[in-house]
Design a protein around this motif. Structure first.
Motif, PDB file in Angstrom:
ATOM      1  N   LEU A   6       0.858  -1.179   0.000  1.00  0.00           N
ATOM      2  CA  LEU A   6       0.000   0.000   0.000  1.00  0.00           C
ATOM      3  C   LEU A   6       0.893   1.229   0.000  1.00  0.00           C
ATOM      4  O   LEU A   6       1.678   1.435   0.937  1.00  0.00           O
ATOM      5  CB  LEU A   6      -0.906   0.009   1.229  1.00  0.00           C
ATOM      6  N   ALA A  21       1.226   4.479   0.907  1.00  0.00           N
ATOM      7  CA  ALA A  21       0.592   5.461   1.782  1.00  0.00           C
ATOM      8  C   ALA A  21       1.274   6.820   1.716  1.00  0.00           C
ATOM      9  O   ALA A  21       0.851   7.750   2.416  1.00  0.00           O
ATOM     10  CB  ALA A  21       0.587   4.954   3.219  1.00  0.00           C
ATOM     11  N   VAL A  80       1.066   9.585   0.200  1.00  0.00           N
ATOM     12  CA  VAL A  80       0.084  10.218  -0.679  1.00  0.00           C
ATOM     13  C   VAL A  80       0.667  11.398  -1.442  1.00  0.00           C
ATOM     14  O   VAL A  80       0.350  11.625  -2.610  1.00  0.00           O
ATOM     15  CB  VAL A  80      -1.147  10.659   0.148  1.00  0.00           C
ATOM     16  N   SER A 139      -2.236   2.451  -4.831  1.00  0.00           N
ATOM     17  CA  SER A 139      -1.542   3.731  -4.675  1.00  0.00           C
ATOM     18  C   SER A 139      -2.417   4.863  -5.168  1.00  0.00           C
ATOM     19  O   SER A 139      -3.198   4.697  -6.121  1.00  0.00           O
ATOM     20  CB  SER A 139      -0.230   3.715  -5.477  1.00  0.00           C
ATOM     21  N   LEU A 195      -6.646   6.972   2.860  1.00  0.00           N
ATOM     22  CA  LEU A 195      -5.831   5.792   3.133  1.00  0.00           C
ATOM     23  C   LEU A 195      -6.670   4.669   3.754  1.00  0.00           C
ATOM     24  O   LEU A 195      -6.422   3.488   3.491  1.00  0.00           O
ATOM     25  CB  LEU A 195      -4.659   6.162   4.041  1.00  0.00           C
ATOM     26  N   GLU A 196      -7.659   5.037   4.560  1.00  0.00           N
ATOM     27  CA  GLU A 196      -8.575   4.028   5.085  1.00  0.00           C
ATOM     28  C   GLU A 196      -9.270   3.303   3.933  1.00  0.00           C
ATOM     29  O   GLU A 196      -9.438   2.083   3.952  1.00  0.00           O
ATOM     30  CB  GLU A 196      -9.621   4.684   5.998  1.00  0.00           C
ATOM     31  N   LEU A 236      -6.902   1.047   2.065  1.00  0.00           N
ATOM     32  CA  LEU A 236      -6.562  -0.129   2.859  1.00  0.00           C
ATOM     33  C   LEU A 236      -7.720  -1.121   2.907  1.00  0.00           C
ATOM     34  O   LEU A 236      -7.543  -2.321   2.684  1.00  0.00           O
ATOM     35  CB  LEU A 236      -6.188   0.299   4.282  1.00  0.00           C
ATOM     36  N   VAL A 264       3.159  -1.316   4.096  1.00  0.00           N
ATOM     37  CA  VAL A 264       2.640   0.047   3.997  1.00  0.00           C
ATOM     38  C   VAL A 264       3.829   1.002   3.900  1.00  0.00           C
ATOM     39  O   VAL A 264       4.612   1.130   4.843  1.00  0.00           O
ATOM     40  CB  VAL A 264       1.770   0.405   5.214  1.00  0.00           C
ATOM     41  N   ILE A 319      -1.722   7.466  10.343  1.00  0.00           N
ATOM     42  CA  ILE A 319      -1.752   6.137   9.725  1.00  0.00           C
ATOM     43  C   ILE A 319      -1.377   5.073  10.749  1.00  0.00           C
ATOM     44  O   ILE A 319      -2.031   4.033  10.854  1.00  0.00           O
ATOM     45  CB  ILE A 319      -0.799   6.094   8.518  1.00  0.00           C
TER      46      ILE A 319
END
Length: 299
Positions: free
Chosen positions: A71, A73, A75, A110, A132-133, A136, A149, A162
C-alpha cells in the motif's frame, strides 16, 4: 470509493466526500481481512530511499514465496507505481471494492493510480487519513501473507495518523548513514515506540558508493551509522544497501533491482533483509505471536 470520488478542481485532484470526513481516535483497527501480517516502512525524513526499500522488500518477500501486497501510503509522493512499472486505474467490483494492480507477484494500491501524474495532492490530515482508510479497507487484497505500507516520511500528522489506524505488526526504519539523517531516524523510532508499534529493525540505505566500472567503494555519506544507532537503541540492524547506479536505473524503468539483479551485491542485499523480516514475522516466537498493538492517542 476513491475511484468514483475523484474530481478535477483547478488542476488539482481533490476528494469532496473525504474532505468532510475525520476519523475519530476510536477508528476501527481490526486486521485487514485476508491479510496475515501488516508492516510499515518508514523514515524520519525524506530523501533516504524509503520507497525504493519498500518496493524491493515487497518484491523480495514475494520471491521468497510469500503472497505480498504493498500500500503506497505516501500520498504526497506516490512513486510506487513508477518503481513497479504499473500504470492505469484499478477496476471496481459490484460491491464497491477496488481491485489492486499487480506486477512482480505483488499486489499494489496507490494514489498514483487515481490522480494525474503531474497533479499535486494538496490535502490536510483528515482527507489523507480517510483516503488511506479506503485504500486499505476498500481494496480486494485477497489472501496475503504480508501487506507492506510505505509511509510518508517524517513524524508529522500523516504518518502518525496512519500508525494509529493501521493494524501494524511491525515497522522497518530506513536511514542513510550521515548524522543528520540518523537524528531524524531516532525521532522516527521513538514515535513508533510511543505508539507501541514494534520495531523490526533499521536499514542503512546508500551505505557506500560502488563504482559500476571498477567496483571501488567510497563512503560518500559515511558508513555504519544506522548500525550504531540500532545498537544504541537496542534494536536489530537488518542490513545495509549500497549506493549503486543500477538501483536508480532499475527503479526509474520500473523493474526493481531485487528482481532484475537478485544475485548482484545490491540486489541480494534486499533479499537478505527481506529474509530476516520474514523470519521475524513468521518464525520468531515473540514476533509471530505479536498482534497489532493497542494505540494511545498522543495529545
Amino acid at each position: 470509493i476513491l475511484l468514483s470520488l475523484l474530481t478535477r478542481t483547478g488542476g488539482v485532484r481533490v476528494l469532496p466526500t473525504v474532505a468532510r470526513c475525520w476519523l475519530s481516535s476510536g477508528a476501527d483497527r481490526h486486521p485487514v481481512p485476508g491479510v496475515s501480517k501488516t508492516i510499515a516502512v518508514a523514515s524520519g525524513k525524506g530523501g533516504v530511499g524509503k520507497t525504493t526499500v519498500s518496493v524491493n522488500i515487497a518484491v523480495s518477500l514475494a520471491a521468497l514465496g510469500l503472497k505480498t501486497g504493498i500500500l503506497d501510503a505516501d500520498v504526497y509522493g506516490p512513486n510506487v507505481p513508477r518503481m513497479l512499472g504499473l500504470r492505469g486505474r484499478p477496476e471496481g467490483t459490484a460491491d464497491k471494492m477496488m481491485i489492486p494492480l499487480e506486477n512482480f507477484n505483488t499486489k499494489v494500491m496507490s494514489m498514483g493510480f487515481l490522480a494525474e501524474p503531474d497533479a499535486p495532492i494538496i490535502w490536510r490530515g483528515p482527507m489523507i487519513v480517510s483516503a488511506l482508510e479506503q485504500m486499505l479497507r476498500q481494496v480486494q487484497w485477497g489472501s496475503l501473507d504480508v501487506l507492506i505500507v510505505d509511509l510518508p516520511p517524517g513524524t508529522g500528522d500523516a504518518p502518525l495518523s496512519i500508525a494509529q489506524r493501521v493494524p501494524l505488526n511491525g515497522v522497518v526504519i530506513v536511514s542513510t548513514p550521515q548524522d543528520v539523517a540518523l537524528l531524524d531516524a531516532r525521532r522516527g523510532v521513538n514515535m513508533f515506540k510511543r505508539l507501541d508499534v514494534p520495531i523490526l529493525g533499521l536499514v542503512e540505505n546508500m551505505s557506500s558508493y560502488v563504482c559500476p566500472s571498477c567496483g571501488h567503494k567510497d563512503n560518500i555519506f559515511g558508513h555504519g551509522g544506522a548500525k550504531r544507532v540500532a545498537e544504541d537503541m537496542e534494536m536489530e540492524f537488518l542490513g545495509d544497501v549500497p549506493l549503486h547506479l543500477d538501483i536508480r536505473e532499475t527503479s526509474d524503468i520500473g523493474t526493481p533491482i531485487s528482481w532484475a539483479q537478485p544475485d548482484a551485491v545490491h540486489g541480494s542485499a534486499f533479499r537478505k533483509i527481506s529474509a530476516r523480516i520474514r523470519d521475524k514475522l513468521f518464525h520468531d516466537t515473540m514476533w509471530s505471536s505479536h498482534g497489532p498493538p493497542s494505540i494511545t492517542t498522543l495529545d
